[in-house]
Scaffold this motif. Structure first.
Motif, PDB file in Angstrom:
ATOM      1  N   LEU B 163       0.848  -1.197   0.000  1.00 26.07           N
ATOM      2  CA  LEU B 163       0.000   0.000   0.000  1.00 26.07           C
ATOM      3  C   LEU B 163       0.881   1.244   0.000  1.00 26.07           C
ATOM      4  O   LEU B 163       1.971   1.238   0.585  1.00 26.07           O
ATOM      5  N   SER B 164       0.371   2.278  -0.610  1.00 24.05           N
ATOM      6  CA  SER B 164       1.149   3.512  -0.702  1.00 24.05           C
ATOM      7  C   SER B 164       1.424   4.101   0.685  1.00 24.05           C
ATOM      8  O   SER B 164       0.505   4.278   1.480  1.00 24.05           O
ATOM      9  N   ASP B 165       2.664   4.401   0.964  1.00 22.31           N
ATOM     10  CA  ASP B 165       3.097   5.008   2.240  1.00 22.31           C
ATOM     11  C   ASP B 165       2.673   4.183   3.456  1.00 22.31           C
ATOM     12  O   ASP B 165       2.357   4.734   4.516  1.00 22.31           O
ATOM     13  N   PHE B 166       2.651   2.869   3.304  1.00 22.39           N
ATOM     14  CA  PHE B 166       2.200   2.008   4.408  1.00 22.39           C
ATOM     15  C   PHE B 166       3.195   2.018   5.572  1.00 22.39           C
ATOM     16  O   PHE B 166       4.405   2.023   5.370  1.00 22.39           O
ATOM     17  N   ASN B 167       2.631   2.025   6.740  1.00 25.01           N
ATOM     18  CA  ASN B 167       3.453   1.971   7.941  1.00 25.01           C
ATOM     19  C   ASN B 167       2.625   1.296   9.047  1.00 25.01           C
ATOM     20  O   ASN B 167       1.401   1.372   9.034  1.00 25.01           O
ATOM     21  N   SER B 168       3.274   0.630   9.971  1.00 27.92           N
ATOM     22  CA  SER B 168       2.505   0.093  11.102  1.00 27.92           C
ATOM     23  C   SER B 168       3.236   0.427  12.399  1.00 27.92           C
ATOM     24  O   SER B 168       4.468   0.561  12.412  1.00 27.92           O
ATOM     25  N   GLU B 169       2.460   0.582  13.447  1.00 29.88           N
ATOM     26  CA  GLU B 169       3.076   0.891  14.740  1.00 29.88           C
ATOM     27  C   GLU B 169       2.316   0.176  15.850  1.00 29.88           C
ATOM     28  O   GLU B 169       1.113  -0.112  15.722  1.00 29.88           O
ATOM     29  N   ALA B 170       3.024  -0.087  16.920  1.00 31.71           N
ATOM     30  CA  ALA B 170       2.402  -0.795  18.045  1.00 31.71           C
ATOM     31  C   ALA B 170       1.392   0.094  18.747  1.00 31.71           C
ATOM     32  O   ALA B 170       1.484   1.328  18.689  1.00 31.71           O
ATOM     33  N   CYS B 171       0.422  -0.533  19.383  1.00 30.40           N
ATOM     34  CA  CYS B 171      -0.535   0.201  20.217  1.00 30.40           C
ATOM     35  C   CYS B 171       0.026   0.208  21.642  1.00 30.40           C
ATOM     36  O   CYS B 171       0.290  -0.855  22.203  1.00 30.40           O
ATOM     37  N   GLU B 172       0.200   1.377  22.198  1.00 31.35           N
ATOM     38  CA  GLU B 172       0.817   1.473  23.521  1.00 31.35           C
ATOM     39  C   GLU B 172      -0.078   0.932  24.631  1.00 31.35           C
ATOM     40  O   GLU B 172       0.391   0.442  25.649  1.00 31.35           O
ATOM     41  N   ASN B 173      -1.396   1.042  24.423  1.00 32.42           N
ATOM     42  CA  ASN B 173      -2.315   0.648  25.488  1.00 32.42           C
ATOM     43  C   ASN B 173      -2.614  -0.848  25.507  1.00 32.42           C
ATOM     44  O   ASN B 173      -3.034  -1.386  26.525  1.00 32.42           O
ATOM     45  N   ARG B 174      -2.478  -1.473  24.340  1.00 36.70           N
ATOM     46  CA  ARG B 174      -2.830  -2.899  24.269  1.00 36.70           C
ATOM     47  C   ARG B 174      -1.918  -3.562  23.249  1.00 36.70           C
ATOM     48  O   ARG B 174      -2.012  -3.290  22.041  1.00 36.70           O
ATOM     49  N   GLU B 175      -1.088  -4.454  23.716  1.00 33.98           N
ATOM     50  CA  GLU B 175      -0.042  -5.021  22.864  1.00 33.98           C
ATOM     51  C   GLU B 175      -0.598  -5.791  21.666  1.00 33.98           C
ATOM     52  O   GLU B 175       0.025  -5.821  20.609  1.00 33.98           O
ATOM     53  N   LEU B 176      -1.778  -6.393  21.826  1.00 40.67           N
ATOM     54  CA  LEU B 176      -2.313  -7.201  20.724  1.00 40.67           C
ATOM     55  C   LEU B 176      -2.861  -6.356  19.572  1.00 40.67           C
ATOM     56  O   LEU B 176      -2.965  -6.818  18.449  1.00 40.67           O
ATOM     57  N   SER B 177      -3.223  -5.126  19.856  1.00 39.20           N
ATOM     58  CA  SER B 177      -3.716  -4.237  18.795  1.00 39.20           C
ATOM     59  C   SER B 177      -2.528  -3.574  18.106  1.00 39.20           C
ATOM     60  O   SER B 177      -1.432  -3.526  18.649  1.00 39.20           O
ATOM     61  N   PHE B 178      -2.754  -3.079  16.898  1.00 40.83           N
ATOM     62  CA  PHE B 178      -1.734  -2.248  16.270  1.00 40.83           C
ATOM     63  C   PHE B 178      -2.401  -1.246  15.333  1.00 40.83           C
ATOM     64  O   PHE B 178      -3.596  -1.374  15.013  1.00 40.83           O
ATOM     65  N   PHE B 179      -1.637  -0.250  14.954  1.00 41.04           N
ATOM     66  CA  PHE B 179      -2.129   0.770  14.025  1.00 41.04           C
ATOM     67  C   PHE B 179      -1.429   0.611  12.683  1.00 41.04           C
ATOM     68  O   PHE B 179      -0.220   0.341  12.642  1.00 41.04           O
ATOM     69  N   SER B 180      -2.181   0.778  11.614  1.00 39.59           N
ATOM     70  CA  SER B 180      -1.539   0.873  10.303  1.00 39.59           C
ATOM     71  C   SER B 180      -1.899   2.233   9.711  1.00 39.59           C
ATOM     72  O   SER B 180      -2.954   2.795  10.028  1.00 39.59           O
ATOM     73  N   THR B 181      -1.011   2.741   8.912  1.00 42.60           N
ATOM     74  CA  THR B 181      -1.271   4.007   8.208  1.00 42.60           C
ATOM     75  C   THR B 181      -0.893   3.817   6.750  1.00 42.60           C
ATOM     76  O   THR B 181       0.113   3.162   6.448  1.00 42.60           O
ATOM     77  N   HIS B 182      -1.717   4.319   5.871  1.00 46.75           N
ATOM     78  CA  HIS B 182      -1.354   4.324   4.447  1.00 46.75           C
ATOM     79  C   HIS B 182      -2.050   5.507   3.789  1.00 46.75           C
ATOM     80  O   HIS B 182      -2.944   6.128   4.388  1.00 46.75           O
ATOM     81  N   LYS B 183      -1.624   5.788   2.569  1.00 50.14           N
ATOM     82  CA  LYS B 183      -2.237   6.924   1.867  1.00 50.14           C
ATOM     83  C   LYS B 183      -3.625   6.511   1.368  1.00 50.14           C
ATOM     84  O   LYS B 183      -3.746   5.528   0.629  1.00 50.14           O
ATOM     85  N   HIS B 184      -4.647   7.254   1.802  1.00 46.86           N
ATOM     86  CA  HIS B 184      -6.023   6.934   1.408  1.00 46.86           C
ATOM     87  C   HIS B 184      -6.209   7.278  -0.061  1.00 46.86           C
ATOM     88  O   HIS B 184      -5.865   8.381  -0.493  1.00 46.86           O
ATOM     89  N   GLU B 185      -6.758   6.323  -0.794  1.00 49.03           N
ATOM     90  CA  GLU B 185      -6.893   6.512  -2.243  1.00 49.03           C
ATOM     91  C   GLU B 185      -7.720   7.746  -2.586  1.00 49.03           C
ATOM     92  O   GLU B 185      -7.391   8.492  -3.513  1.00 49.03           O
ATOM     93  N   ALA B 186      -8.814   7.967  -1.859  1.00 51.75           N
ATOM     94  CA  ALA B 186      -9.719   9.073  -2.198  1.00 51.75           C
ATOM     95  C   ALA B 186      -9.128  10.425  -1.812  1.00 51.75           C
ATOM     96  O   ALA B 186      -9.095  11.357  -2.629  1.00 51.75           O
TER      97      ALA B 186
END
Lengths: 136, 217
Positions: B163-186
């Protein structure tokens, strides 16, 4: 501005709380709001609401019901903040409070001085929201 | 307890008995988008923990049933939350505060391609990625064991999609969750998704649990 009917509000409360005590608490508070003169409702406290619902319900049920009524789901109550300092009352805006909770610092609205332990001196009170005032 | 007049501190102290109450003043006063999302995620985490308390009761629940339970709990906290609302399609969970909108997609985990469908629905059907809705979430209901490994594989699956500009990072509050970021197509702007596993695995191995399994079989 959203204008909805009393019946819609009651149905929504029942839908959200079903047979939980909060259904009856919310409806009792709603009745209190619509049956009173708004001019007498400019400073509703938790204590006022406790008197409205009586002693049949515990604090947990009352507090969660009030939290619900202040939210966007029904928004029947407008929650406000006030600083009580040496028996003087100062209104604190939502933005000031959000920032204070973020930074851990609140400045006195008049003197500009830092208020130590502001979380012990800021209280919440309530007013009827515009939803109640504009009921169909 | 006397509740004639409650200070912020007293409300905060009640949090241990009434989850979410300590955040109540911030929840209704918030006017900032990022703060709205932060509080919403704290509330969602509390709801997920509650749901996870009784996985044995959730074994036959559908995606809709589980998501409606999350919606109902959010409503009781005062959120304007809805399920199956027409919003580009029928969003599983929509939470609104004024102009701010958060959209959640929900999937019972069966395969990574199925989760990917949910990701595409969220990012290409329901959301615009505009400034007022630049976050979303995917609830991943998991009845298999080892949720941590499943989430790691899901993260790698996303990575493989380039995905364009994809990145992922850990969730500080809950280890099992995580955040992903990418460039939204729209919108062409960053869109951040919280991936929220819900642990519904239930295979008790004690004597009583084995007995129940045998009877069922």
């Amino acid at each position: 501005m959203i204008v909805i009917s009393k019946q819609q509000i009651v149905e929504q409360i029942h839908q959200d709380w079903l047979q939980q005590p909060q259904s009856q608490i919310c409806i009792a508070i709603f009745d209190y709001l619509i049956c009173s003169n708004f001019q007498n409702l400019s400073h509703i406290t938790y204590g006022s609401l406790r008197k409205v619902v009586g002693k049949s319900y515990d604090n947990r049920d009352l507090l969660t019901a009030v939290q619900y009524l202040c939210g966007d789901r029904t928004h029947l109550l407008e929650a406000k903040f006030e600083l009580i300092d040496n028996d003087n009352y100062f209104e604190i805006s939502d933005d000031e409070m959000t920032e204070a909770r973020e930074t851990g610092q609140l400045l006195h609205p008049e003197t500009g001085k830092l208020i130590r332990n502001f979380e012990d001196k800021v209280f919440i009170y309530f007013q009827p929201s515009s939803v109640v005032k504009n009921l169909a | 307890m006397d509740i004639e007049n409650l200070s912020l501190r007293e409300l905060q102290n009640l949090e241990q008995y009434i989850p979410g109450l300590g955040r109540f003043p911030s929840r209704f006063a918030v006017t900032n988008y990022n703060k709205f999302i932060e509080i919403l995620y704290d509330d969602i985490d509390d709801i997920i923990y509650q749901i996870q308390e009784n996985p044995e009761l959730r074994q036959n629940d559908s995606e809709d049933r589980l998501t409606i339970d999350i919606r109902d709990q959010l409503r009781r906290l005062g959120y304007d939350a809805s399920h199956d609302t027409k919003f580009g399609g029928h969003a599983d969970l929509l939470v609104k505060k004024g102009n701010f909108t958060w959209i959640g997609e929900a999937k019972i985990h069966s395969s990574y391609s199925y989760l990917w469908e949910g990701f595409l629905q969220l990012t290409t059907r329901y959301s615009t990625g505009d400034f007022n809705q630049r976050d979303g979430g995917i609830f991943i209901y998991i009845r298999q064991k080892n949720v941590s490994a499943i989430i790691e594989k899901w993260k790698n699956h996303l990575l493989s999609k380039e995905l364009s500009d994809f990145n992922s990072e850990a969730c500080e509050n809950r280890e099992l969750s995580f955040f992903s970021t990418h460039k939204h197509e729209a919108s062409g702007q960053d869109f951040r998704i919280k991936h929220i596993p819900v642990i519904l695995y239930f295979q008790p191995q004690d004597k009583s649990g084995r007995g129940k399994s045998n009877k069922k079989a």
